[in-house]
Design a protein around this motif. Structure first.
Motif, PDB file in Angstrom:
ATOM      1  N   ALA A 145      51.948 -47.636  -1.837  1.00  0.00           N
ATOM      2  CA  ALA A 145      52.390 -49.129  -1.234  1.00  0.00           C
ATOM      3  C   ALA A 145      53.259 -49.165  -0.056  1.00  0.00           C
ATOM      4  O   ALA A 145      53.688 -49.471   0.894  1.00  0.00           O
ATOM      5  CB  ALA A 145      52.123 -50.008  -2.546  1.00  0.00           C
ATOM      6  N   SER A 146      54.457 -48.167  -0.609  1.00  0.00           N
ATOM      7  CA  SER A 146      55.964 -48.658   0.063  1.00  0.00           C
ATOM      8  C   SER A 146      55.424 -48.193   1.275  1.00  0.00           C
ATOM      9  O   SER A 146      56.206 -48.357   2.370  1.00  0.00           O
ATOM     10  CB  SER A 146      56.765 -47.743  -0.873  1.00  0.00           C
ATOM     11  N   GLU A 147      54.965 -47.131   1.622  1.00  0.00           N
ATOM     12  CA  GLU A 147      54.438 -45.740   2.641  1.00  0.00           C
ATOM     13  C   GLU A 147      53.093 -46.194   3.626  1.00  0.00           C
ATOM     14  O   GLU A 147      52.706 -46.041   4.469  1.00  0.00           O
ATOM     15  CB  GLU A 147      53.955 -44.273   2.639  1.00  0.00           C
ATOM     16  N   LYS A 148      52.917 -47.845   2.677  1.00  0.00           N
ATOM     17  CA  LYS A 148      51.462 -48.558   3.364  1.00  0.00           C
ATOM     18  C   LYS A 148      50.750 -46.990   4.063  1.00  0.00           C
ATOM     19  O   LYS A 148      49.752 -47.523   4.623  1.00  0.00           O
ATOM     20  CB  LYS A 148      51.969 -48.774   4.615  1.00  0.00           C
ATOM     21  N   ARG A 149      50.471 -46.719   3.011  1.00  0.00           N
ATOM     22  CA  ARG A 149      49.046 -45.796   3.098  1.00  0.00           C
ATOM     23  C   ARG A 149      47.480 -45.980   2.139  1.00  0.00           C
ATOM     24  O   ARG A 149      48.085 -46.693   1.433  1.00  0.00           O
ATOM     25  CB  ARG A 149      49.383 -43.944   2.920  1.00  0.00           C
ATOM     26  N   ALA A 150      46.818 -45.144   2.975  1.00  0.00           N
ATOM     27  CA  ALA A 150      45.503 -45.557   1.774  1.00  0.00           C
ATOM     28  C   ALA A 150      45.082 -44.682   0.883  1.00  0.00           C
ATOM     29  O   ALA A 150      46.009 -43.252   1.225  1.00  0.00           O
ATOM     30  CB  ALA A 150      44.484 -45.241   2.818  1.00  0.00           C
ATOM     31  N   ILE A 151      44.270 -45.002   0.120  1.00  0.00           N
ATOM     32  CA  ILE A 151      43.811 -44.486  -1.478  1.00  0.00           C
ATOM     33  C   ILE A 151      42.679 -44.231  -1.631  1.00  0.00           C
ATOM     34  O   ILE A 151      42.232 -45.100  -0.993  1.00  0.00           O
ATOM     35  CB  ILE A 151      44.904 -44.669  -2.750  1.00  0.00           C
ATOM     36  N   THR A 152      42.167 -43.365  -2.781  1.00  0.00           N
ATOM     37  CA  THR A 152      40.758 -43.249  -3.112  1.00  0.00           C
ATOM     38  C   THR A 152      41.134 -43.047  -4.299  1.00  0.00           C
ATOM     39  O   THR A 152      41.653 -42.373  -5.468  1.00  0.00           O
ATOM     40  CB  THR A 152      39.907 -42.138  -1.749  1.00  0.00           C
ATOM     41  N   PHE A 153      39.872 -43.799  -5.026  1.00  0.00           N
ATOM     42  CA  PHE A 153      40.000 -42.928  -6.314  1.00  0.00           C
ATOM     43  C   PHE A 153      38.335 -43.589  -7.250  1.00  0.00           C
ATOM     44  O   PHE A 153      37.731 -44.788  -6.124  1.00  0.00           O
ATOM     45  CB  PHE A 153      41.158 -43.697  -7.630  1.00  0.00           C
ATOM     46  N   MET A 154      38.866 -43.522  -8.468  1.00  0.00           N
ATOM     47  CA  MET A 154      37.715 -44.267  -9.413  1.00  0.00           C
ATOM     48  C   MET A 154      37.796 -45.052 -10.345  1.00  0.00           C
ATOM     49  O   MET A 154      38.483 -45.479 -10.930  1.00  0.00           O
ATOM     50  CB  MET A 154      36.830 -41.867  -9.971  1.00  0.00           C
ATOM     51  N   TYR A 155      36.764 -45.681  -9.919  1.00  0.00           N
ATOM     52  CA  TYR A 155      37.011 -47.091 -10.617  1.00  0.00           C
ATOM     53  C   TYR A 155      35.991 -47.310 -11.610  1.00  0.00           C
ATOM     54  O   TYR A 155      35.334 -47.332 -11.106  1.00  0.00           O
ATOM     55  CB  TYR A 155      37.668 -47.882  -9.205  1.00  0.00           C
ATOM     56  N   HIS A 156      36.561 -47.931 -13.155  1.00  0.00           N
ATOM     57  CA  HIS A 156      35.434 -48.381 -13.512  1.00  0.00           C
ATOM     58  C   HIS A 156      34.881 -49.561 -14.042  1.00  0.00           C
ATOM     59  O   HIS A 156      36.149 -50.328 -14.239  1.00  0.00           O
ATOM     60  CB  HIS A 156      36.161 -47.856 -15.474  1.00  0.00           C
ATOM     61  N   ALA A 157      34.457 -50.188 -13.146  1.00  0.00           N
ATOM     62  CA  ALA A 157      33.700 -51.786 -12.810  1.00  0.00           C
ATOM     63  C   ALA A 157      32.625 -51.643 -14.392  1.00  0.00           C
ATOM     64  O   ALA A 157      32.350 -51.629 -14.854  1.00  0.00           O
ATOM     65  CB  ALA A 157      33.501 -51.723 -11.855  1.00  0.00           C
ATOM     66  N   ARG A 158      32.338 -53.269 -14.163  1.00  0.00           N
ATOM     67  CA  ARG A 158      30.968 -53.731 -14.737  1.00  0.00           C
ATOM     68  C   ARG A 158      30.257 -52.624 -14.846  1.00  0.00           C
ATOM     69  O   ARG A 158      29.517 -52.472 -15.593  1.00  0.00           O
ATOM     70  CB  ARG A 158      31.092 -55.576 -14.895  1.00  0.00           C
ATOM     71  N   SER A 159      29.873 -52.249 -13.012  1.00  0.00           N
ATOM     72  CA  SER A 159      28.242 -52.081 -12.779  1.00  0.00           C
ATOM     73  C   SER A 159      28.311 -50.093 -12.940  1.00  0.00           C
ATOM     74  O   SER A 159      27.641 -49.336 -13.374  1.00  0.00           O
ATOM     75  CB  SER A 159      27.858 -51.893 -11.607  1.00  0.00           C
TER      76      SER A 159
END
Length: 302
Positions: A145-159
């Motif tokens: 966040a401090s370097e304003k860089r993009a990230i990618t990750f797996m997220y556990h949503a309702r679906s």
């Protein structure tokens, strides 16, 4: 360690190079005295290295050891009470600092101050109920966040699990969990950090991504519909410890709530039971009423 050497430790930066003559002129001593100071700092383990040549000088390693804190007794006591509290915050960014201060810095204090701190620990407690956390991603997220860089990750949503690519604004801790607001294409979404896995920080950057505090300030001032709540005396006492409703005056709360957050607000109000009533708007009243009816249905006999 004398004050000049402590000042030199604070001054020297991994991004800047100093010659012995520059340091001598700054501290108004001889070059020989500065060289003795630098030798002494190196002997203590301060990570100095020398660049030789016409443009050479002294520089420190980027991950250097910073000078020790100089605290009076009251400040030392306060510091360790802060550490006691931070021990209850799971996945605290750069969390190794807690153990380092607790063990390394504590051991350097005078014996009477150590005894005072040890005795005080038996007379203070911080009660929290942190959620279940499996892995710590907060340090990486804060850096991205401090370097304003993009990230990618797996997220556990309702679906279920899904791959997400976003620009994080930062992270904040509330009610036992870390949260990360982030820009997802043209929307801002909120993610719970403990539901994230397989994080990768990408090379893409975007200088237009706001900092967390700027976004929070903007969020506080956003448009919404006025909500009026009437609390009982006991409900007002409960609300005093609730970050969302603590601004109760004469058992009444007024605030602007976006319609998109009515569902969240209704669920939050259910925890107050009969200690609060929605005066307006009617849409929020209906959502609370509907949720209460669904709860009652579960207990009806078939």
């Amino acid at each position: 360690m004398n004050q000049r050497r402590l000042a030199m430790m604070r001054l020297m930066d991994s991004r800047q190079k100093f010659t012995a003559r520059e340091l001598a002129e700054r501290f108004k001593v001889s070059v020989r005295t500065i060289q003795r100071d630098l030798d002494a700092l190196q002997a203590l383990g301060f990570p100095l290295y020398t660049e030789v040549g016409a443009n050479g000088g002294y520089r420190v390693l980027p991950n250097r050891i910073l000078p020790p804190l100089q605290l009076n007794q009251q400040e030392a006591l306060g510091l360790f009470m802060m550490l006691e509290y931070l021990e209850l915050v799971p996945d605290f960014p750069y969390g190794s600092i807690r153990e380092h201060l607790a063990e390394q810095y504590f051991s350097t204090l005078p014996a009477d101050v150590q005894e005072r701190i040890t005795g005080m620990r038996d007379h203070i407690a911080f009660i929290q109920h942190p959620g279940e956390h499996v892995n710590a991603l907060t340090s990486e997220l804060l850096t991205a966040a401090s370097e304003k860089r993009a990230i990618t990750f797996m997220y556990h949503a309702r679906s279920g699990w899904k791959r997400v690519n976003v620009y994080p604004f930062g992270i904040y801790y509330e009610q036992g969990y870390w949260y990360m607001p982030a820009r997802n294409k043209d929307r801002v979404l909120l993610y719970r950090v403990d539901r994230m896995r397989e994080l990768t920080v990408l090379d893409q950057t975007d200088d237009s991504v706001p900092a967390l505090k700027a976004w929070l300030k903007q969020t506080e001032n956003r448009a919404g519909e006025e909500v009026v709540l009437r609390f009982t005396a006991f409900g007002a006492r409960m609300a005093a410890s609730d970050v969302l409703f603590r601004a109760v005056v004469d058992q009444e709360w007024r605030g602007l709530v976006p319609r998109s957050e009515f569902s969240f607000t209704a669920r939050r109000l259910l925890s107050y039971g009969p200690e609060v009533k929605v005066i307006s708007p009617p849409e929020l009243q209906e959502q609370v009423r509907s949720m209460l009816e669904q709860s009652v249905i579960q207990y009806r006999q078939e």
